[in-house]
Write a protein that holds these residues in place. Structure first.
Motif, mmCIF file in Angstrom:
data_model
loop_
_atom_site.group_PDB
_atom_site.id
_atom_site.type_symbol
_atom_site.label_atom_id
_atom_site.label_comp_id
_atom_site.label_asym_id
_atom_site.label_seq_id
_atom_site.Cartn_x
_atom_site.Cartn_y
_atom_site.Cartn_z
ATOM 1 N N TYR A 170 1.868 10.542 -1.344
ATOM 2 C CA TYR A 170 1.371 10.352 0.019
ATOM 3 C C TYR A 170 2.283 9.373 0.760
ATOM 4 C CZ TYR A 170 -2.903 12.221 -2.105
ATOM 5 O OH TYR A 170 -3.797 12.993 -2.790
ATOM 6 N N LEU A 194 1.019 4.465 -2.647
ATOM 7 C CA LEU A 194 0.682 5.813 -2.181
ATOM 8 C C LEU A 194 1.833 6.794 -2.389
ATOM 9 C CD1 LEU A 194 -1.163 4.930 1.134
ATOM 10 C CD2 LEU A 194 -2.206 5.693 -0.997
ATOM 11 N N LEU A 202 -9.476 10.062 -2.361
ATOM 12 C CA LEU A 202 -8.823 11.368 -2.297
ATOM 13 C C LEU A 202 -9.043 12.169 -3.576
ATOM 14 C CD1 LEU A 202 -5.540 10.218 -0.547
ATOM 15 C CD2 LEU A 202 -7.112 11.938 0.361
ATOM 16 N N ASP A 203 -9.108 11.487 -4.696
ATOM 17 C CA ASP A 203 -9.313 12.164 -5.981
ATOM 18 C C ASP A 203 -10.784 12.432 -6.275
ATOM 19 O OD1 ASP A 203 -6.597 12.120 -6.383
ATOM 20 O OD2 ASP A 203 -6.621 10.321 -7.650
ATOM 21 N N CYS A 231 0.834 -1.200 0.000
ATOM 22 C CA CYS A 231 0.000 0.000 0.000
ATOM 23 C C CYS A 231 0.872 1.255 0.000
ATOM 24 C CB CYS A 231 -0.913 -0.012 1.229
ATOM 25 S SG CYS A 231 -2.041 1.393 1.346
ATOM 26 N N LEU A 291 -6.585 6.336 -2.873
ATOM 27 C CA LEU A 291 -6.312 7.333 -3.912
ATOM 28 C C LEU A 291 -7.599 7.757 -4.615
ATOM 29 C CD1 LEU A 291 -3.025 5.923 -5.507
ATOM 30 C CD2 LEU A 291 -3.256 7.838 -3.914
ATOM 31 N N ASP A 292 -8.457 6.794 -4.916
ATOM 32 C CA ASP A 292 -9.719 7.106 -5.576
ATOM 33 C C ASP A 292 -10.602 7.990 -4.696
ATOM 34 O OD1 ASP A 292 -8.912 5.604 -7.722
ATOM 35 O OD2 ASP A 292 -10.125 3.854 -7.222
ATOM 36 N N GLY A 302 -4.668 0.711 -1.155
ATOM 37 C CA GLY A 302 -4.028 1.952 -1.570
ATOM 38 C C GLY A 302 -4.757 2.618 -2.714
ATOM 39 N N GLN A 303 -5.220 1.825 -3.686
ATOM 40 C CA GLN A 303 -5.928 2.393 -4.833
ATOM 41 C C GLN A 303 -7.262 3.001 -4.409
ATOM 42 O OE1 GLN A 303 -4.618 2.636 -8.084
ATOM 43 N NE2 GLN A 303 -6.316 4.119 -8.038
ATOM 44 N N ALA A 318 2.151 8.458 -5.613
ATOM 45 C CA ALA A 318 1.125 9.472 -5.859
ATOM 46 C C ALA A 318 1.275 10.685 -4.936
ATOM 47 C CB ALA A 318 -0.262 8.859 -5.688
#
Length: 268
Positions: free
Chosen positions: A38, A33, A246-247, A29, A243-244, A239-240, A36
């Motif tokens: 983080y 991150l 957060l985005d 994870c 990110l999703d 982790g994905q 990206a």
């Protein structure tokens, strides 16, 4: 000369960090991150909940269910994307990436029933995910007509000797069983080892089926039949999802289940 912005923190909340499968998931994870922008910020957040806000995390990753009321309130107060993994609370605060641990236990019971084992035992440790595996196994075994002759719950399993102690506790029940389901790598490997030490042949005298979080049991005990989920895959999917979230590509209420794989070998 342009400079990259500093990585932003994501709070990592875990009961302990020295458990090998969790470490593998966290590593996978963290690598995703970091690429990206983080990083995972580990700390004794369960004990220092009041200081969690001082970190000013942009998100939170929770290993295990967020069931403690005070900790849940502290994480909720952050008002950031939160993902629970490994096993989620009955009502996740935000989102979750989990393994269906109860179904893994049911799969174990179905396999032993298909192999015509009639008297079975279960050896587990006292963690939320292992409780789910144990409960799934016990309920399915009963539905399939298997006799559960022993149910050993070891308070803590961190080393091979803990697993050996659990198997010795099983033997001291003085019950007759022809198969055992172990809910972790350590328990399964230790059970095979102790069975051999007592001249019990696997699987002729005793079938052993283990749940594997990181694949290590099959390395320690060659020929061990296992089922389980890949910890690294769990970490990357977690982790994905972070990110999703957060985005803004996914909202709250997301729940991803990582598939449990079954590997039949010689031990059953």
């Amino acid at each position: 000369m342009s400079s990259l912005p500093p990585p932003r923190p994501i709070a990592l909340i875990a009961p302990r960090l020295d458990w090998a499968p969790a470490a593998r998931a966290i590593q996978a994870c963290a690598e995703l991150l970091l690429s990206a922008g983080y990083y995972l910020a580990a700390g004794p957040w369960r004990e220092a909940q009041a200081r969690l806000g001082e970190l000013r995390p942009v998100a939170a990753l929770v290993i295990g269910p967020l069931d403690d009321p005070a900790l849940r309130a502290a994480v909720a107060a952050l008002e950031v994307p939160t993902v629970e993994t490994w096993i989620a609370s009955a009502q996740p605060l935000d989102s979750a990436v989990v393994v269906d641990n109860a179904e893994a236990g049911r799969m174990a019971a179905r396999h032993l029933a298909a192999k015509r084992h009639a008297r079975v035992a279960c050896v587990s440790a006292d963690t939320p995910w292992e409780r789910a595996r144990r409960e799934g196994f016990i309920s399915s075994a009963a539905a399939l007509g298997l006799e559960l002759v022993a149910d050993i719950v070891q308070p803590e399993v961190q080393h091979m000797n803990d697993g050996r102690m659990a198997f010795l506790r099983l033997l001291t029940t003085n019950t007759i069983f022809d198969a055992v389901f172990c809910t972790t790598d350590l328990l399964a490997a230790a059970s095979v080892s102790e069975a051999h030490n007592r001249d019990l042949q696997v699987p002729q005298d005793l079938a052993v089926l283990g749940y594997s979080d990181d694949g290590s049991a099959a390395q320690w005990a060659q020929g061990l039949t296992t089922l389980g989920a890949d910890a690294a895959i769990l970490g990357r999917r977690t982790g994905q999802l972070l990110l999703d979230r957060l985005d803004g590509e996914r909202g709250t209420g997301e729940r991803i289940t990582v598939e449990v794989a079954f590997e039949e070998r010689l031990s059953t």
